[in-house]
Motif scaffolding. Structure first.
Motif, PDB file in Angstrom:
ATOM      1  N   MET A   1      -5.308   4.927  -5.467  1.00 15.69           N
ATOM      2  CA  MET A   1      -6.067   4.441  -4.337  1.00 15.69           C
ATOM      3  C   MET A   1      -5.873   5.374  -3.160  1.00 15.69           C
ATOM      4  O   MET A   1      -4.835   5.957  -2.993  1.00 15.69           O
ATOM      5  CB  MET A   1      -5.616   3.045  -3.953  1.00 15.69           C
ATOM      6  CG  MET A   1      -6.005   1.990  -4.925  1.00 15.69           C
ATOM      7  SD  MET A   1      -5.800   0.392  -4.143  1.00 15.69           S
ATOM      8  CE  MET A   1      -6.633  -0.576  -5.338  1.00 15.69           C
ATOM      9  N   ALA A   3      -5.429   6.172   0.822  1.00 13.96           N
ATOM     10  CA  ALA A   3      -4.861   5.530   2.001  1.00 13.96           C
ATOM     11  C   ALA A   3      -5.774   5.689   3.203  1.00 13.96           C
ATOM     12  O   ALA A   3      -5.529   5.121   4.246  1.00 13.96           O
ATOM     13  CB  ALA A   3      -3.489   6.134   2.295  1.00 13.96           C
ATOM     14  N   ASP A  39      -8.036   1.195  -0.503  1.00 15.13           N
ATOM     15  CA  ASP A  39      -7.028   0.179  -0.208  1.00 15.13           C
ATOM     16  C   ASP A  39      -7.542  -0.878   0.767  1.00 15.13           C
ATOM     17  O   ASP A  39      -7.257  -2.066   0.608  1.00 15.13           O
ATOM     18  CB  ASP A  39      -5.776   0.819   0.385  1.00 15.13           C
ATOM     19  CG  ASP A  39      -5.006   1.648  -0.618  1.00 15.13           C
ATOM     20  OD1 ASP A  39      -5.169   1.419  -1.826  1.00 15.13           O
ATOM     21  OD2 ASP A  39      -4.235   2.528  -0.188  1.00 15.13           O
TER      22      ASP A  39
END
Length: 65
Positions: A1, A3, A39
């Motif tokens: 994922m 950030a 995220d």
């Protein structure tokens, strides 16, 4: 994922319909792919899914109060 929440198009406006399985097949694929790499939207999805599951616990009388 990732950030970085600033990357790519985000899908918060589709999350409610995604949780309720009310999207087209193309929209579902788009949201699903996006959630795998974002995220911020994944966290939003968890919140929407939890809220939807809590709604199932309400009765009609609860909603009329």
């Amino acid at each position: 994922m990732t950030a970085d929440p600033g990357e790519g198009p985000h899908v918060p406006q589709l999350l409610g319909a995604y949780v309720l399985d009310a999207l087209t097949a193309d929209e579902t694929r788009t949201v699903s792919r996006h959630l795998q790499s974002c995220d911020r939207c994944a966290a939003d999805y968890v919140e929407v899914a939890e809220a939807a599951s809590l709604l199932a616990l309400l009765s009609v009388d609860d909603l009329l109060e």
